[in-house]
Design an enzyme around this catalytic site. Structure first.
Site, PDB file in Angstrom:
ATOM      1  N   ARG A 151      55.106 -19.893 -32.360  1.00 47.05           N
ATOM      2  CA  ARG A 151      55.134 -18.435 -32.397  1.00 47.05           C
ATOM      3  C   ARG A 151      55.272 -17.920 -33.814  1.00 47.05           C
ATOM      4  NH1 ARG A 151      56.821 -14.783 -28.778  1.00 47.05           N
ATOM      5  NH2 ARG A 151      55.889 -13.518 -30.389  1.00 47.05           N
ATOM      6  N   ARG A 159      39.614 -16.600 -39.871  1.00 44.57           N
ATOM      7  CA  ARG A 159      38.236 -16.945 -40.229  1.00 44.57           C
ATOM      8  C   ARG A 159      38.068 -17.136 -41.730  1.00 44.57           C
ATOM      9  NH1 ARG A 159      37.764 -19.113 -35.832  1.00 44.57           N
ATOM     10  NH2 ARG A 159      37.286 -17.847 -34.026  1.00 44.57           N
ATOM     11  N   TYR A 210      58.915 -15.781 -38.465  1.00 48.87           N
ATOM     12  CA  TYR A 210      59.059 -14.335 -38.334  1.00 48.87           C
ATOM     13  C   TYR A 210      59.251 -13.755 -39.721  1.00 48.87           C
ATOM     14  CZ  TYR A 210      59.373 -15.330 -33.438  1.00 48.87           C
ATOM     15  OH  TYR A 210      59.072 -15.759 -32.179  1.00 48.87           O
ATOM     16  N   CYS A 216      42.240 -11.515 -29.529  1.00 52.26           N
ATOM     17  CA  CYS A 216      43.173 -10.445 -29.891  1.00 52.26           C
ATOM     18  C   CYS A 216      43.408  -9.543 -28.685  1.00 52.26           C
ATOM     19  CB  CYS A 216      42.607  -9.592 -31.023  1.00 52.26           C
ATOM     20  SG  CYS A 216      42.393 -10.475 -32.562  1.00 52.26           S
ATOM     21  N   ARG A 262      63.546 -12.470 -33.188  1.00 51.69           N
ATOM     22  CA  ARG A 262      64.188 -13.735 -32.824  1.00 51.69           C
ATOM     23  C   ARG A 262      65.186 -14.151 -33.883  1.00 51.69           C
ATOM     24  NH1 ARG A 262      62.249 -17.084 -28.695  1.00 51.69           N
ATOM     25  NH2 ARG A 262      64.281 -18.029 -29.089  1.00 51.69           N
ATOM     26  N   ARG A 310      51.690 -10.216 -33.739  1.00 57.13           N
ATOM     27  CA  ARG A 310      52.282 -11.416 -33.150  1.00 57.13           C
ATOM     28  C   ARG A 310      51.205 -12.483 -32.974  1.00 57.13           C
ATOM     29  NH1 ARG A 310      55.068  -7.108 -30.818  1.00 57.13           N
ATOM     30  NH2 ARG A 310      57.323  -7.365 -30.643  1.00 57.13           N
ATOM     31  N   GLU A 319      49.680  -5.351 -27.637  1.00 55.35           N
ATOM     32  CA  GLU A 319      51.018  -5.609 -27.110  1.00 55.35           C
ATOM     33  C   GLU A 319      51.388  -4.515 -26.097  1.00 55.35           C
ATOM     34  OE1 GLU A 319      54.189  -8.133 -27.016  1.00 55.35           O
ATOM     35  OE2 GLU A 319      52.511  -8.379 -28.387  1.00 55.35           O
TER      36      GLU A 319
END
Length: 121
Positions: free
Chosen positions: A6, A62, A107, A74, A115, A89, A77
């Protein structure tokens, strides 16, 4: 073993250059910390908050040599009231010898609040 890695980052402005730069920096750290090679990646999913709509963040991947055949997607959210704004994210799934606990999630920027247990902040 296939593991999820993540990552999340924030930007100040909704502009293509800033989104691409932030996404590239995030991906590079994820790749470096987890010793990921493109041929070991199953897919990469990107999401953005609704306030980021000038570019697909997958475009950043890319720009990396050898990553042109990695499947990417893509999406937007879920717009939860009061959630972190201008956030990108990433969920990268890759074959790795790392255990679940050894995987290093990344993060950056204001996204460290998502987190704190994983970022030490």
């Amino acid at each position: 073993m296939i593991r999820g890695i993540r990552g999340a980052a924030t930007v100040q402005q909704n502009n293509e250059q800033e989104i691409i730069q932030a996404t590239e920096a995030l991906l590079l750290e994820m790749i470096d910390l987890n010793h990921v090679k493109a041929e070991d990646v199953t897919s990469v999913l990107f999401s953005t908050t609704a306030d980021l709509n000038t570019v697909f963040p997958a475009k950043a991947l890319r720009n990396f040599d050898g990553w042109e055949y990695v499947p990417v997607m893509c999406m937007q959210e879920i717009p939860v009231e009061g959630s972190l704004e201008k956030c990108i994210r990433v969920m990268m799934t890759a074959e790795t010898p790392l255990s679940q606990k050894e995987v290093k999630h990344v993060y950056q920027g204001k996204a460290t609040v998502l987190r704190p247990d994983l970022t030490g902040k």
